[in-house]
Design an enzyme around this catalytic site. Sequence first.
Site, mmCIF file in Angstrom:
data_model
loop_
_atom_site.group_PDB
_atom_site.id
_atom_site.type_symbol
_atom_site.label_atom_id
_atom_site.label_comp_id
_atom_site.label_asym_id
_atom_site.label_seq_id
_atom_site.Cartn_x
_atom_site.Cartn_y
_atom_site.Cartn_z
ATOM 1 C CG PHE A 1 31.488 -38.385 -35.758
ATOM 2 C CD1 PHE A 1 32.437 -38.115 -35.070
ATOM 3 C CD2 PHE A 1 30.932 -38.956 -36.843
ATOM 4 C CE1 PHE A 1 32.439 -36.859 -36.181
ATOM 5 C CE2 PHE A 1 31.372 -37.813 -37.374
ATOM 6 C CZ PHE A 1 32.064 -36.963 -37.426
ATOM 7 C CG LEU B 1 28.645 -48.720 -42.731
ATOM 8 C CD1 LEU B 1 28.702 -47.391 -42.680
ATOM 9 C CD2 LEU B 1 27.949 -49.264 -41.487
ATOM 10 C CG HIS C 1 40.031 -32.619 -34.123
ATOM 11 N ND1 HIS C 1 39.089 -33.855 -33.423
ATOM 12 C CD2 HIS C 1 38.527 -33.041 -35.192
ATOM 13 C CE1 HIS C 1 38.157 -33.876 -34.114
ATOM 14 N NE2 HIS C 1 37.774 -33.530 -35.166
ATOM 15 C CG ASN D 1 36.298 -36.894 -35.335
ATOM 16 O OD1 ASN D 1 35.631 -36.667 -34.004
ATOM 17 N ND2 ASN D 1 36.069 -36.243 -36.537
ATOM 18 C CB CYS E 1 35.342 -31.449 -34.752
ATOM 19 S SG CYS E 1 35.048 -32.717 -35.195
#
Length: 388
Positions: free
Chosen positions: A213, A54, A303, A336, A162
């Site tokens: 996100f 991560l 986007h 995002n 999205c």
Amino acid sequence: MGSEGIMKDVTKQGKATVLALGKAFPHQLVMQEYLVDGYFRDTNCDNPELKAKLARLCKTTTVKTRYVVMSEDILKKYPELAVEGTSTIKQRLEICNEAVTQMAIEASRACIKKWGGSLSGITHLVYVSSSEARLPGGDLYLAKGLGLSPETQRIMLYFAGCSGGVAGLRVAKDIAENNPGSRVLLATSETTIIGFKPPSLDRPYDLVGVALFGDGAGAIMIGSNPILETERPLFELHTAVQEFLPNTEKKIDGRLTEEGISFRLARELPQIIEDNVEGFCDKLMGVVGFQNKEYNKLFWAVHPGGPAILNHIEKRLDLLPDKLDASRRALMDYGNASSNTIVYVLEYMIEERLKNIKNDQEDHEWGLILAFGPGITFEGILARNLCA
């Protein structure tokens, strides 16, 4: 400005225009540099391998900050959200349904304030979310929360992912151009709580979502034949196109399960988008006479699904380094945020255009608004910049 004012001079229906933008966020601001420790603490996990993975992902996403609904209070009230294999869909929807409605109301109010019109002038509502599920839908709760007329015509776009923001723009454009005098409020709202899960060696890909996100809401007012005495058009939505790529249904795979939403993005997704983006853009550009390869004569509002997608588009179209600045800034500042993010990109586009005008720098009248979602579905709008 009531509906009677909007109805003036509609004998010749023009192209839909963006009249105002608004955004809203939950109160929890997450700094990317502190995300890893916080996430593993909140989920009671101490796996060094997953933690290191991560940490690497957090650096590669280019995200610096984003906003989230998740909080210590929520985890105290619903500790089962951090327990692997627990049926929590009821609890998640209880949180998400309320959260997305509140954010959508706030974003819409901000948009309406910038627009300058009255609630009575809003004839249609388009609401987009992949973070809730209920009957009646969030469109009704948003309309009620705003105090819209019961006669306001509503449409709900669920689980478009999205591409939802640009899909909503396409639908709002059609409504505005086919209903003289209409003013269409488009609202999008998303929260990652619907898919929040503890880290697992069996689901290493979930960490991409953790690193990328964010949550938030966006709103756009759309209408044709703007009243220039009271309205300030920002973009003309000239031509909208949707296209799906055959046999790519599993490349963006999401499912609503007992544990919330589970999703997987194929590793080859950025390459698939790169391989198909050129032909898709050429169709839109050709409408107003642009030739193939004239991509740097346009502005680009894309986007930002992730840095890899932006990099692949930039490479395939040989875009100048600053062409995707607005998309990269939105990704850096908000992550995002699914369907909402295109609103944030457009806000940065306006900011950059005004800066160019002030500094007498080159600016472009025409551009593309793009997003990519489940299908794989391409959504694109050929737009004309009206900011001054």
